[in-house]
Design an enzyme around this catalytic site. Structure first.
Site, PDB file in Angstrom:
ATOM      1  N   LYS A 115       0.814  -1.209   0.000  1.00 30.50           N
ATOM      2  CA  LYS A 115       0.000   0.000   0.000  1.00 30.50           C
ATOM      3  C   LYS A 115       0.848   1.260   0.000  1.00 30.50           C
ATOM      4  O   LYS A 115       1.831   1.363   0.712  1.00 30.50           O
ATOM      5  CB  LYS A 115      -0.894   0.029   1.251  1.00 30.50           C
ATOM      6  CG  LYS A 115      -2.147  -0.802   1.115  1.00 30.50           C
ATOM      7  CD  LYS A 115      -2.743  -1.094   2.479  1.00 30.50           C
ATOM      8  CE  LYS A 115      -3.507   0.079   3.020  1.00 30.50           C
ATOM      9  NZ  LYS A 115      -4.786   0.305   2.325  1.00 30.50           N
ATOM     10  N   ILE A 161     -14.737 -19.911   6.172  1.00 32.28           N
ATOM     11  CA  ILE A 161     -14.730 -18.484   6.499  1.00 32.28           C
ATOM     12  C   ILE A 161     -15.968 -17.755   5.990  1.00 32.28           C
ATOM     13  O   ILE A 161     -16.235 -16.621   6.363  1.00 32.28           O
ATOM     14  CB  ILE A 161     -13.428 -17.831   5.972  1.00 32.28           C
ATOM     15  CG1 ILE A 161     -12.208 -18.591   6.510  1.00 32.28           C
ATOM     16  CG2 ILE A 161     -13.324 -16.379   6.377  1.00 32.28           C
ATOM     17  CD1 ILE A 161     -12.139 -18.727   8.026  1.00 32.28           C
ATOM     18  N   GLY A 162     -16.748 -18.388   5.149  1.00 29.84           N
ATOM     19  CA  GLY A 162     -18.009 -17.761   4.780  1.00 29.84           C
ATOM     20  C   GLY A 162     -18.425 -18.009   3.354  1.00 29.84           C
ATOM     21  O   GLY A 162     -19.459 -18.602   3.086  1.00 29.84           O
ATOM     22  N   SER A 163     -17.594 -17.569   2.400  1.00 26.04           N
ATOM     23  CA  SER A 163     -18.040 -17.681   1.010  1.00 26.04           C
ATOM     24  C   SER A 163     -17.658 -19.026   0.417  1.00 26.04           C
ATOM     25  O   SER A 163     -16.616 -19.606   0.750  1.00 26.04           O
ATOM     26  CB  SER A 163     -17.446 -16.550   0.178  1.00 26.04           C
ATOM     27  OG  SER A 163     -16.054 -16.535   0.293  1.00 26.04           O
ATOM     28  N   ARG A 169      -6.416  -2.497 -12.048  1.00 28.21           N
ATOM     29  CA  ARG A 169      -7.491  -2.760 -11.105  1.00 28.21           C
ATOM     30  C   ARG A 169      -7.986  -1.483 -10.437  1.00 28.21           C
ATOM     31  O   ARG A 169      -7.202  -0.634 -10.033  1.00 28.21           O
ATOM     32  CB  ARG A 169      -7.019  -3.721 -10.013  1.00 28.21           C
ATOM     33  CG  ARG A 169      -6.719  -5.095 -10.544  1.00 28.21           C
ATOM     34  CD  ARG A 169      -8.006  -5.802 -10.911  1.00 28.21           C
ATOM     35  NE  ARG A 169      -7.742  -7.134 -11.394  1.00 28.21           N
ATOM     36  CZ  ARG A 169      -8.350  -8.234 -10.937  1.00 28.21           C
ATOM     37  NH1 ARG A 169      -9.241  -8.136  -9.982  1.00 28.21           N
ATOM     38  NH2 ARG A 169      -8.064  -9.407 -11.447  1.00 28.21           N
ATOM     39  N   CYS A 170      -9.305  -1.420 -10.301  1.00 28.45           N
ATOM     40  CA  CYS A 170      -9.913  -0.258  -9.674  1.00 28.45           C
ATOM     41  C   CYS A 170     -10.867  -0.699  -8.573  1.00 28.45           C
ATOM     42  O   CYS A 170     -11.354  -1.820  -8.593  1.00 28.45           O
ATOM     43  CB  CYS A 170     -10.719   0.536 -10.686  1.00 28.45           C
ATOM     44  SG  CYS A 170      -9.751   1.138 -12.067  1.00 28.45           S
ATOM     45  N   GLU A 222      -5.398 -15.726   8.846  1.00 24.76           N
ATOM     46  CA  GLU A 222      -4.562 -16.314   7.801  1.00 24.76           C
ATOM     47  C   GLU A 222      -3.229 -16.734   8.413  1.00 24.76           C
ATOM     48  O   GLU A 222      -2.564 -15.916   9.039  1.00 24.76           O
ATOM     49  CB  GLU A 222      -4.335 -15.270   6.710  1.00 24.76           C
ATOM     50  CG  GLU A 222      -3.330 -15.707   5.692  1.00 24.76           C
ATOM     51  CD  GLU A 222      -3.031 -14.607   4.675  1.00 24.76           C
ATOM     52  OE1 GLU A 222      -3.964 -13.928   4.246  1.00 24.76           O
ATOM     53  OE2 GLU A 222      -1.858 -14.456   4.344  1.00 24.76           O
ATOM     54  N   HIS A 252      -5.662 -18.666  -1.798  1.00 22.40           N
ATOM     55  CA  HIS A 252      -5.316 -17.877  -2.984  1.00 22.40           C
ATOM     56  C   HIS A 252      -4.712 -18.745  -4.074  1.00 22.40           C
ATOM     57  O   HIS A 252      -4.539 -18.315  -5.196  1.00 22.40           O
ATOM     58  CB  HIS A 252      -4.327 -16.776  -2.620  1.00 22.40           C
ATOM     59  CG  HIS A 252      -4.782 -15.968  -1.455  1.00 22.40           C
ATOM     60  ND1 HIS A 252      -4.234 -16.106  -0.211  1.00 22.40           N
ATOM     61  CD2 HIS A 252      -5.763 -15.052  -1.330  1.00 22.40           C
ATOM     62  CE1 HIS A 252      -4.846 -15.301   0.622  1.00 22.40           C
ATOM     63  NE2 HIS A 252      -5.780 -14.651  -0.030  1.00 22.40           N
TER      64      HIS A 252
END
Ligand code: GLN
Ligand code: ZN
Length: 825
Positions: free
Chosen positions: A170, A502-504, A586-587, A736, A765
């Site tokens: 970042k 984890i959820g999805s 990427r946006c 993680e 990933h």
């Protein structure tokens, strides 16, 4: 006369033209020349849009990343690509994106996991290989994702072996990610100004009053990494001659001013780094161009003296976030230097209060005269391009909300108005000032912004938290974790090493299609609901077949973990074209939190209870936490972040309590973005963590002892925020860990973290499928650090970017491993 200038313009294009041109080129569907032409057109258009400013940035355009451009300019190419032949631009993309045939950890995919409005929301630094990301078929969430891996073909195939992409991280506290410069002790630098000179020539041909923009030598070293652990500052002496040469080249081109970005000056600097500033700018001072050293994103504090006294012609400061620095700086600044004040917020999307800004500027203008420059606070890279797009057909922001906003193009209009008011008097821009005043008044007065009912609840909660009896505090569980754990165990009846996810679950093509059709009105509500329920049923049956212990509904109905909730909360709005570059092509399109937040009706209860109705096993309710909602949105500038966060906390708390009432026994509240909200200066961390954790506690802790609260964080640095994590007091935290070989559990061990932990046992990933023995061995490592009775078994993060064909065997092995562990226990 005040001088106006801009620090940088968004390069992606109002309709993301650059994104589409890049992705088409990478897929081999268009030529390099076509890509270059798009670049030229965008630059020309963007300069046109900055017309009327006294100085316009040149060199802020980049095909991927301005930091990587700087590395190329300085001849700092990673050794692994130095032998490459062929086109320079392709070589550049190789460093940016990697060129992998082997499957490696994909940053883009990781980003897709963490989501955040339609394109992709990166969460943490990681090495990038977009190649890996593509197996998931894009971002896993909606439209803006298709692009292909860099494929080895033709000449490229024999010129270059697979290569790892540069690491990404970042850019300060923004959501922009840069390619980390790589250093080593023996390295050298060599000037290649070709890219900058090309842009400069174009600008000149267009009659642009060009001000080249570069990253300063100290910041460049500070934001990079020494691969061999050597001292980066030792390279300064080798770096400076290249900067000097560059300045000579620019001077020869007739350049008068160069903007040298040194945002590292808003962070805490030790003596050696402060000294580096003096060394650097003393060496560069004899060159013929004038330097404007630009800082932004925060406060200078004790670096103000250092900046004021650098031997340069001018300095720029962020007068939005660092307003308190400005007056002291004026007094410190030698009387020949220019002071550029960034008065228009380059990090947010609200209209500037022009009257108030002029009132504040007037005495400065008087004192500084021609030495006063005006600009946005930082590069406009961090805001969307043009609000005008939002008035197009199909746009979603209504006219009232639009009237409160300013994107990059509108911010420059504001700048021109401010300058005219100072130069010619406010009457010269009376109409503009009147319009601005009216827009601000409308925002201030709007019942959509101020909701007395919300404010009353916040007040009551403030009072309740201030009161001492813990049993009455809304942010406090009734009993300690040990007591709760027993009550929960009696109800949930879980085995040792319980398993969960984890959820999805995979966001399949059918799910995405159903969502698109529904949005377009071609699939009615009932049809959409039926399609989602079918997916939920599939997820439940698969999980039962896998013999998982705590199930999830799979999140098929969510395009994105923030947007899904934002769309259902009062006080949130969504733009159609409000894209901001996150990295490369990427946006992200951050939702706009504009008003007091409330929850008109339950957001997840229907889906969750439906899922629970299909199984006897416990079903986890699944929510996004307040801090993550806040950190991935454009937020209000008319109240502190902490207040917006608390409102979000209360709205999500309502959902938690409704889930509990509906019989849901386990509720997970994701805080994927908690860590990334940490301020740039360490001295301010605690204040942030205090209110962030308190918001989480308000959301989570209103439940009965019997209700089990989970939280999830998909990153791996906990060392320095351990106390805050513990203070959240979730019954279970899933994190993680798989790639760190469980070493990051050391932080939890050292802290004697008392609650339960689910350290991720495999990396979602990557498409690699873990085998059971691997999982057993990882969990054994975990058990060396954490009491086995506190351990859960789960993947690193959600599975939405994976395929079912990968998910099933991976989870089979995970469950088998848990069973093995139980036998041994
Ligand atoms: N519950 C979310 C999911 O599984 C969590 C995503 C995240 O942590 N970024 O997708
Ligand atoms: Zn995660």
């Amino acid at each position: 006369m005040v001088t106006t200038h801009n620090l940088g313009f968004p390069r992606i294009g109002a309709k993301r033209e650059l994104k589409f041109a890049l992705e088409s080129y990478w897929k081999g569907q268009s030529s390099r020349e076509a890509l270059r032409a798009t670049g030229r057109e965008l630059r020309a258009r963007h300069w046109q849009e900055q017309d009327g400013l006294d100085l316009v940035p040149v060199g802020d355009f980049s095909f991927y990343d301005q930091v990587l451009d700087m590395s190329f300019l300085l001849g700092n190419l990673p050794e692994r690509v130095q032998g490459f032949r062929g086109d320079m631009l392709d070589n550049y993309f190789r460093v940016a994106r990697g060129r992998s045939v082997q499957r490696s950890f994909g940053y883009a995919e990781k980003a897709a996991q963490t989501a955040g409005a339609t394109d992709v929301q990166p969460a943490v630094a990681a090495s990038l290989s977009e190649a890996a990301s593509k197996e998931a078929g894009g971002a896993g969430n909606a439209a803006d994702s298709a692009f292909a891996p860099p494929v080895a073909s033709g000449a490229d195939a024999d010129c270059c072996p697979p290569v790892a992409a540069g690491e990404m991280t970042k850019w300060f506290d923004t959501n922009y990610h840069y390619i980390v410069p790589e250093f080593s002790a023996g390295m050298t630098f060599r000037l290649d100004a070709s890219r900058l000179l090309e842009q400069l020539a174009e600008a000149k041909a267009q009659g642009v009053k060009a001000k080249p923009v570069i990253i300063g030598p100290v910041t460049y070293l500070a934001i990079g990494k020494a691969r061999d652990g050597s001292d980066r500052l030792a390279l300064l002496d080798r770096l400076l001659p290249v900067y000097a040469e560059l300045l000579d080249v620019l001077a020869a081109e007739g350049v008068e001013w160069v903007q040298v970005d040194e945002p590292i000056l808003v962070t805490e600097l030790d003596k050696a780094w402060q000294h580096a500033f003096n060394t650097a700018y003393h060496q560069l001072k004899s060159h013929r161009v004038k330097l404007l050293v630009a800082t932004y994103f925060g406060q200078l504090q004790d670096n103000a003296y250092l900046l004021a006294n650098l031997p340069v012609a001018g300095v720029h400061v962020d007068a939005v976030r660092g307003r308190d620095d400005v007056l002291p700086l004026v007094n410190l600044l030698p009387s020949h230097k220019v002071l550029s004040v960034g008065v228009i917020d380059g990090r947010n999307i609200w209209k500037t209060d022009l009257d108030a800004t002029l009132d504040w500027l007037a005495p400065l203008a008087k004192k500084l005269g021609d030495r006063l420059w005006l600009a946005p606070s930082c590069s406009l890279l961090h805001v969307p391009v043009d609000l005008a797009s939002e008035a197009d057909e199909g746009a979603s922001l209504d006219a009232e909300i639009r009237s409160w906003l300013a994107f990059a193009v509108q911010k420059l209009d504001e700048l021109r108005v401010l300058a005219r008011a100072l130069n010619e008097g406010r009457d010269a821009v009376k109409a503009e000032l009147d319009a601005n005043r009216a827009a601000l008044a409308s925002r201030r007065r709007s019942p959509r912004v101020t909701d007395p009912a919300v404010q009353a609840v916040v007040k009551a909660v403030d009072a309740a938290i201030a009161q001492t009896s813990p049993s009455l505090r809304p942010d406090q569980r009734l009993s300690a974790h040990a007591v709760r754990a027993q009550k929960q165990a009696a109800i949930l009846n879980l085995p040792p090493y319980p398993t969960t996810t984890i959820g999805s679950f995979p966001q399949t093509a059918e799910i995405r299609l159903a969502r698109r059709e529904h949005k377009a009105g071609r699939l009615d509500d009932a049809g959409y609901e039926a399609a989602m329920k079918e997916e939920i049923a599939r997820c439940v049956h698969e999980q039962e077949a896998l013999d998982l212990d705590v199930l999830v509904h799979g999140e098929p109905e969510r395009n994105d973990m923030v947007e899904y909730f934002g769309e259902q909360l009062q006080g949130y709005a969504f733009s159609r074209f409000g894209w901001v570059q996150s990295y490369g092509s990427r946006c992200v399109k951050p939702p706009i939190l504009f008003g007091d937040i409330s929850r008109p009706q339950p957001m997840t209860v229907g889906w969750t209870t439906y899922a629970q109705s299909l199984t006897q096993r416990p079903m986890k309710g699944m929510l996004t936490g307040p801090v993550t909602m806040l950190n991935w949105s454009f937020v209000r500038d008319d109240q502190p972040r902490s207040v917006s966060c608390r409102q979000l906390a209360l709205a999500i708390r309502d959902e938690v309590l409704d889930l509990e009432r509906a019989g849901v026994k386990v509720i997970q509240i994701d805080e994927a973005a908690l860590r990334e909200g940490l301020p740039l200066r360490r001295a301010q961390w605690q204040a942030y963590l205090d209110w962030a954790v308190e918001s989480f506690r308000i959301t989570a802790n209103g439940v009965q002892d019997e209700t089990q609260i989970h939280t999830h964080m998909c990153y791996s640095e906990f060392n320095d925020i351990m106390a805050a994590i513990a203070a959240m007091d979730a019954d279970v935290i899933t994190i993680e860990t798989s790639r760190s070989n469980m070493e990051l559990l050391d932080a939890f061990e050292d802290f004697r973290y008392p609650n339960d932990i689910g350290p991720g046992v495999y990396d979602i990933h990557s498409p690699n499928i873990p085998d059971a023995a691997q999982v057993v061995s990882l969990m054994q490592k975990a058990a060396e650090r954490i009491p086995a009775a506190h351990l859960w078994v789960n993947p690193d993060c959600g599975l939405k970017t994976r395929q079912w064909a990968e998910v099933i065997p991976a989870l089979q092995h995970m469950v088998a491993a848990a069973k093995t562990l139980r036998q041994a226990a």
